[in-house]
Design an enzyme around this catalytic site. Structure first.
Site, PDB file in Angstrom:
ATOM      1  N   HIS A 300       0.869  -1.181   0.000  1.00 43.67           N
ATOM      2  CA  HIS A 300       0.000   0.000   0.000  1.00 43.67           C
ATOM      3  C   HIS A 300       0.907   1.233   0.000  1.00 43.67           C
ATOM      4  O   HIS A 300       0.720   2.138  -0.812  1.00 43.67           O
ATOM      5  CB  HIS A 300      -0.922  -0.027   1.219  1.00 43.67           C
ATOM      6  CG  HIS A 300      -1.933   1.078   1.237  1.00 43.67           C
ATOM      7  ND1 HIS A 300      -2.840   1.269   0.224  1.00 43.67           N
ATOM      8  CD2 HIS A 300      -2.178   2.052   2.138  1.00 43.67           C
ATOM      9  CE1 HIS A 300      -3.598   2.329   0.500  1.00 43.67           C
ATOM     10  NE2 HIS A 300      -3.212   2.823   1.663  1.00 43.67           N
ATOM     11  N   GLU A 311       2.565  -0.912   8.098  1.00 40.42           N
ATOM     12  CA  GLU A 311       2.549  -1.953   7.063  1.00 40.42           C
ATOM     13  C   GLU A 311       3.791  -2.840   7.161  1.00 40.42           C
ATOM     14  O   GLU A 311       3.705  -4.061   6.999  1.00 40.42           O
ATOM     15  CB  GLU A 311       2.440  -1.329   5.664  1.00 40.42           C
ATOM     16  CG  GLU A 311       2.276  -2.381   4.565  1.00 40.42           C
ATOM     17  CD  GLU A 311       1.949  -1.798   3.201  1.00 40.42           C
ATOM     18  OE1 GLU A 311       2.036  -0.566   3.021  1.00 40.42           O
ATOM     19  OE2 GLU A 311       1.611  -2.591   2.303  1.00 40.42           O
ATOM     20  N   LYS A 332       3.485   3.483  -5.731  1.00 36.04           N
ATOM     21  CA  LYS A 332       2.906   4.824  -5.516  1.00 36.04           C
ATOM     22  C   LYS A 332       4.013   5.884  -5.601  1.00 36.04           C
ATOM     23  O   LYS A 332       3.735   7.034  -5.912  1.00 36.04           O
ATOM     24  CB  LYS A 332       2.194   4.921  -4.158  1.00 36.04           C
ATOM     25  CG  LYS A 332       0.848   4.165  -4.122  1.00 36.04           C
ATOM     26  CD  LYS A 332       0.080   4.410  -2.814  1.00 36.04           C
ATOM     27  CE  LYS A 332      -1.316   3.791  -2.813  1.00 36.04           C
ATOM     28  NZ  LYS A 332      -1.311   2.333  -2.654  1.00 36.04           N
TER      29      LYS A 332
END
Lengths: 410, 83
Positions: A300, A311, A332
């Site tokens: 993520h 995470e 990302k």
């Protein structure tokens, strides 16, 4: 009877590419699509960056048609078109078992909604006739269905940053249990607007523009990370039962084998490791895989101070000793946070990584953070043969969507 | 205001073409203007002409020439009985 579910088509519209091939090539070369937000879009006090798409609607539609399509819907239609073309699927070959659409979006037609309010409160006080159908949350799902003649089961999912992951997972379940043979599943988002940027900035969650190079502003897992970079785009996958795909001789990208959907039940915005651990374990159990069988995780990894540590902690707890040899990356860093579309484009990244044997990097990882000490494939892509992949999407509201795919046939 | 010309310009803008290519005697249906297109057109005409235009002023089988005539009538009534 439980059916196996395969991916037979994929499509992407993103800040780094407007096809799956272009998208993945840019990621493999660590090319960032993040730029300063122009003043025409954002008029607030801070210098902000975002992942925007240089999109030309006239490549797809006549002007009259685009008047009824919010930008997020345009992205959705374009991605779905590529995916259906990739799948070489004739949706009209079966009247009884029609293909469906399961689609995710965090905000729906954000740009159209903002334009409507601007006109209503700040302009001539009127509202355009098409405002409702432009901005409603299910506009993209509806338009995909209409454009492609998809008359099967339909669902519009809104679970913030894990919307697309949940839409894909639910589509997988629907096919597994015989509710459909084919579902176009994915997500779209286009919320790089003045109002939305101001609202996110007010939460102090957005990245500071990197003073030397704005394209480097998103730094997941790096000690000098400063927050989230919002982005827009869409990802679409054609999911199909293995039998249906085999019967028509379809080419298969991967098998979708695991889906974990669990809630943190802790905080409306702060992520929680327990929830993420349970989501990953649920997906692995669903897939019938041991953690050590996963070769790559698309994290993520939003580059928030807290999120990246949580995470990391959750991955370590799930993978145990296998965590040391596990390759993880947050793409990302290069395409930004596509919000309701993130789960779809990132699953595409993981599947293509497996197909091409190339793991895209976590770019801009400049300073090691001792609290994020796993192998995040820093800065440079890597060749690796992998047979199973995981994609994580963790959302506001404490919602989590984890997907697992593996090579097909085994 | 040349009502018919204004209407043709608005329709041309909506369709990404030029006013001279719009047939004012073809039905709205034949011109390919869908229900939202009609609403948008009436919306913009209301702003320009300063009158309220009922939806029935442009049915599916209606033409732009008929709309122009009806609109001229509405503008004239408003001028005749100012409030």
């Amino acid at each position: 009877m439980v059916h196996r579910v395969v991916v037979t088509g994929m499509g992407v519209i993103s800040p780094v590419g407007q096809s799956v091939a272009e998208f993945f090539d840019q990621l493999a070369e660590a090319r960032s699509g993040i730029r300063c937000v122009p003043e025409s879009v954002y008029s607030g006090p801070n210098r902000l960056v975002a992942g925007q798409v240089q999109f030309d609607p006239s490549r797809y539609w006549a002007q009259r048609e685009t008047a009824l399509l919010d930008r997020a819907t345009q992205f959705a239609l374009a991605a779905a078109r590529e995916a259906l073309h990739d799948a070489a699927l004739d949706v009209n070959d079966d009247d009884e078992r029609c293909a469906g659409v399961y689609w995710g979006t965090g905000f729906g037609g954000a740009g159209s909604l903002e334009a409507s309010y601007r006109q209503l409160y700040g302009g001539d006080g009127r509202v355009r006739p098409a405002s409702v159908v432009l901005s409603m949350s299910n506009a993209a799902a509806g338009q995909i269905s209409i454009a492609n003649g998809l008359r099967g089961p339909e669902l519009n999912v809104s679970t913030a940053c894990c919307s697309a992951a949940v839409a894909i997972g639910e589509a997988c379940r629907a096919i597994r249990h015989g509710y459909a043979d084919v579902i176009v599943a994915g997500g779209s988002e286009a919320l790089v607007t003045n109002g939305v940027l101001r609202a996110w900035d007010a939460m102090r969650a957005l990245a500071h523009a990197d003073p030397a190079d704005a394209s480097r502003s998103c730094k997941p897992f790096s000690a000098n990370r400063t927050g989230i970079v919002l982005a827009e785009g869409a990802g679409a996958l054609v999911l199909e039962s293995a039998e249906h795909a085999a019967a028509r001789g379809a080419k298969v990208h991967a098998e979708l084998v695991g889906y974990g959907n669990v809630g943190d039940a802790r905080h409306i915005s702060r992520p929680d490791a327990d929830g993420q651990v349970r989501a990953m374990r649920t997906a692995l159990d669903d897939a019938g895989l041991q953690p050590r069988e996963i070769g790559y995780v698309n994290a993520h990894g939003t580059a928030t101070d807290v999120g990246d540590v949580v995470e990391t902690d959750a991955i370590r707890r799930v993978f145990g000793d296998a965590a040391r040899g596990l390759a993880i990356s947050s793409t990302k860093s290069l395409h930004g946070h596509l919000m309701g579309a993130a789960g779809a484009v990132e699953l595409v990244v993981a599947i293509v990584a497996m197909e091409r044997g190339i793991l895209p990097p976590t770019a801009h990882l400049e300073q090691a953070d001792p609290a994020c000490d796993l192998d995040y494939v820093p800065n440079v892509a890597r060749r690796a043969r992998i047979d199973a992949v995981m994609s994580n999407s963790f959302a506001f509201g404490g919602m989590n969507g984890v997907l697992v795919a593996r090579r097909f046939p085994r | 205001m040349n009502t018919l010309q204004t209407i043709k310009e608005l329709v041309a803008k909506q369709s990404g073409t030029t006013p001279d290519r719009i047939d004012e005697n073809a039905s709205v249906d034949k011109l390919g203007i869908d229900s939202f297109g009609v609403l948008e057109l009436l919306f913009e005409l209301e702003d320009i002409a300063g009158v309220s235009i009922p939806r029935e002023a442009l049915p599916r089988e209606g033409t732009l020439a008929q709309l122009a005539a009806a609109l001229d009538g509405m503008i004239a009534s408003k001028a005749a009985s100012p409030k």
